[in-house]
Motif scaffolding. Structure first.
Motif, short mmCIF file in Angstrom:
data_model
loop_
_atom_site.label_atom_id
_atom_site.label_comp_id
_atom_site.label_asym_id
_atom_site.label_seq_id
_atom_site.Cartn_x
_atom_site.Cartn_y
_atom_site.Cartn_z
N SER A 224 0.83 -1.21 0.00
CA SER A 224 0.00 0.00 0.00
C SER A 224 0.86 1.25 0.00
O SER A 224 1.94 1.29 0.60
N CYS B 15 -3.40 -2.39 4.14
CA CYS B 15 -3.61 -1.04 3.64
C CYS B 15 -3.20 -0.02 4.69
O CYS B 15 -3.34 -0.26 5.89
N VAL B 16 -2.69 1.11 4.24
CA VAL B 16 -2.36 2.23 5.14
C VAL B 16 -2.99 3.48 4.55
O VAL B 16 -2.94 3.72 3.34
N ARG B 17 -3.63 4.27 5.42
CA ARG B 17 -4.32 5.48 4.97
C ARG B 17 -4.12 6.62 5.96
O ARG B 17 -4.24 6.44 7.17
N TRP B 18 -3.84 7.82 5.44
CA TRP B 18 -3.77 9.01 6.26
C TRP B 18 -5.16 9.44 6.69
O TRP B 18 -6.14 9.25 5.96
N LEU C 12 3.29 7.42 3.03
CA LEU C 12 3.49 6.17 3.76
C LEU C 12 3.56 5.02 2.77
O LEU C 12 2.86 5.02 1.76
N ASP D 203 -4.59 -4.58 8.99
CA ASP D 203 -3.77 -5.77 8.79
C ASP D 203 -4.62 -6.96 8.35
O ASP D 203 -5.85 -6.88 8.26
N VAL E 233 -3.80 1.87 9.94
CA VAL E 233 -3.22 0.67 9.33
C VAL E 233 -4.20 -0.48 9.47
O VAL E 233 -4.66 -0.78 10.59
N VAL F 176 5.71 -0.53 8.13
CA VAL F 176 5.22 0.73 7.56
C VAL F 176 6.36 1.74 7.61
O VAL F 176 7.06 1.85 8.62
N ALA G 101 3.56 0.68 2.93
CA ALA G 101 3.40 -0.51 3.77
C ALA G 101 3.90 -1.74 3.02
O ALA G 101 3.84 -1.80 1.79
N VAL H 159 0.43 -6.15 6.52
CA VAL H 159 -0.30 -4.88 6.37
C VAL H 159 -1.03 -4.92 5.03
O VAL H 159 -0.43 -5.09 3.98
#
Length: 223
Positions: A68, A123-126, A91, A138, A136, A99, A93, A121
């Protein structure tokens, strides 16, 4: 050797610049390019200096496939930056629970969270509200919230479990309604499951309340 691209992010540069794209592949490598002309430097990014003694690169770890990429949606460039179009915070991942935080004007990661989770992980999102916060997801259907300005930024400030037998395959955060200072709108988190179901959750006030002081503190930390 050729590798397959796993993640793609397209960024419209501030100040009227052209579009750039960032691609992360199954080896964990992140490359930068431009639709037209030449992209800004650097054009590749890494978690660490491979030649630094004691670094991950020096120990020659197994490749960690990227899962991600996400760019901070808030304007965080320093007022005295000579080229504000070359600064973005993003970011990346990887499988294995890692991350990494990057500035697009620097090739090496600013910070690495190793083993964020015992799973992978997904997906990672602000956060769409708070520039210092990110989420995050998982492979165990756990969502972690991290705050760069917390007293312990290496650990999550909150985590929550979702789903049972179903697998979460998609994760996004969004804002609806009017936005801006004094008009926060409603901030939501969307989870997509492998059975076709989509859940929408409203984020609590702790995760969406932002002040000018927080933005300034994050700028000072980055610069």
């Amino acid at each position: 050797a050729r590798t397959s691209a796993n993640c793609l992010a397209v960024v419209k540069q501030r100040g009227g610049g052209s579009c750039e794209f960032f691609v992360a592949d199954e080896s964990g490598s992140i490359q930068r390019g431009a639709r037209y002309g030449t992209s800004n430097l650097p054009r590749s990014f890494a978690m660490c200096d491979a030649l630094a003694p004691g670094s991950w690169g020096h120990r020659k770890p197994l490749p960690l496939a990227a899962t991600s990429l996400d760019f901070n949606p808030h304007a965080l460039f320093a007022p005295n930056e000579k080229d504000e179009t070359n600064f973005n915070l993003f970011l990346a991942a990887s499988r294995g629970g890692t991350v990494s935080l990057y500035k697009s004007s620097h090739s090496l990661a600013l910070r690495v969270w190793d083993s964020v989770t015992s799973g992978d992980v997904v997906c990672v999102r602000w956060s769409t509200a708070r520039p210092s916060m990110f989420f995050v997801l998982d492979s165990n259907a756990l969502v972690f919230a991290f705050d760069l300005l917390s007293a312990t930024p290496e650990t999550p400030v909150h985590f929550e479990a979702f789903g049972t037998a179903e697998k979460i395959v998609a994760f996004e955060v969004a804002t609806t309604g009017e936005q801006g200072w004094g008009k926060p709108g409603q901030h939501v988190m969307c989870l997509g499951y492998d059975d076709g179901r989509v859940d929408v959750h409203a984020l609590s006030k702790n995760f969406v309340s932002v002040t000018p002081e927080e933005v300034q503190a994050l700028r000072e930390m980055l610069f």
